[in-house]
Design a protein around this motif. Sequence first.
Motif, short mmCIF file in Angstrom:
data_model
loop_
_atom_site.label_atom_id
_atom_site.label_comp_id
_atom_site.label_asym_id
_atom_site.label_seq_id
_atom_site.Cartn_x
_atom_site.Cartn_y
_atom_site.Cartn_z
N SER A 19 -38.89 -28.87 -43.98
CA SER A 19 -40.09 -30.07 -43.64
C SER A 19 -39.68 -31.12 -42.53
N PRO A 20 -39.85 -31.40 -41.91
CA PRO A 20 -39.64 -32.83 -40.96
C PRO A 20 -39.13 -33.70 -41.79
N PRO A 21 -38.00 -34.77 -42.07
CA PRO A 21 -38.12 -35.82 -42.46
C PRO A 21 -39.42 -36.89 -43.07
N LEU A 22 -39.87 -37.26 -41.22
CA LEU A 22 -41.15 -37.83 -41.86
C LEU A 22 -42.39 -36.90 -41.81
N ILE A 23 -42.51 -36.00 -41.82
CA ILE A 23 -43.47 -35.35 -42.32
C ILE A 23 -43.66 -34.14 -43.20
N PRO A 24 -43.01 -35.19 -44.42
CA PRO A 24 -42.80 -33.61 -46.04
C PRO A 24 -43.80 -33.32 -45.98
N GLU A 25 -45.16 -33.17 -46.05
CA GLU A 25 -46.44 -31.84 -45.74
C GLU A 25 -46.13 -31.05 -45.27
N MET A 26 -45.08 -31.11 -44.48
CA MET A 26 -45.27 -29.86 -42.98
C MET A 26 -43.91 -29.20 -43.31
N ARG A 27 -43.94 -28.02 -42.99
CA ARG A 27 -43.28 -27.22 -43.40
C ARG A 27 -43.39 -25.95 -41.29
N LEU A 28 -41.59 -26.45 -40.98
CA LEU A 28 -41.22 -25.42 -40.00
C LEU A 28 -40.60 -24.58 -40.01
#
Length: 217
Positions: A19-28
């Motif tokens: 999860s990018p630190p600024l977008i914890p609701e996203m998984r990449l």
Amino acid sequence: MSEPSREHLFVLRETRPQSPPLIPEMRLRLADEAMSLWQATEADLGRMGLPPPFWAFAWAGGQALARHLLDHREIVRDKRILDFASGSGIVAIAAGLAGARKVVAADIDPYARAAILVNAADNGVEVEASEIDYLDRGAGDFDVVLAGDVFYERPMAARVEPFLRASQMAGLAVLFGDPGRAYLPTTGVAPLATYDVPVSRAIEDRDIRTTRVWRFT
């Protein structure tokens, strides 16, 4: 069902869900270390001197722009979106999550396009990964043009800035995220929002990059 491409399998093998630190609701699907992935890409293709694997990292400009879209969904809701030089697809995916009608993520790197499709599926959004060079074609088929971290080198900036300005002059909404890269335009731009973005030491020289979402004036 078609067989996964070599690039698709490479993305799955050489990265891990994060999860990018600024977008914890996203998984990449992202890499932990730049050099080993770069070497693995060259080995996979049997070629040397390839460009760095920009697609495998959540750059500050992309994180800031993605966060801005998720917090201000009206920017993209029900609109046709072009995410230019999409990389991991972080901005395109944010646009999809924010309710965009159509999202095209353009990148000339086939590994990036594979990562975009993997990441979009993992986040439950539909994104088209395109190899079209919109710098030559123009962005007339879209309502909004987005770009994260595209002013990092002179040749790229010299082509991207006129493209983005022309898109805005044609009536499209144009937003770009940038933490103050070397070739960020210094005139005719205005900040819309500022974010302190945690970043990886694998790609930056510090742990936090103060990053702005910009528009042209």
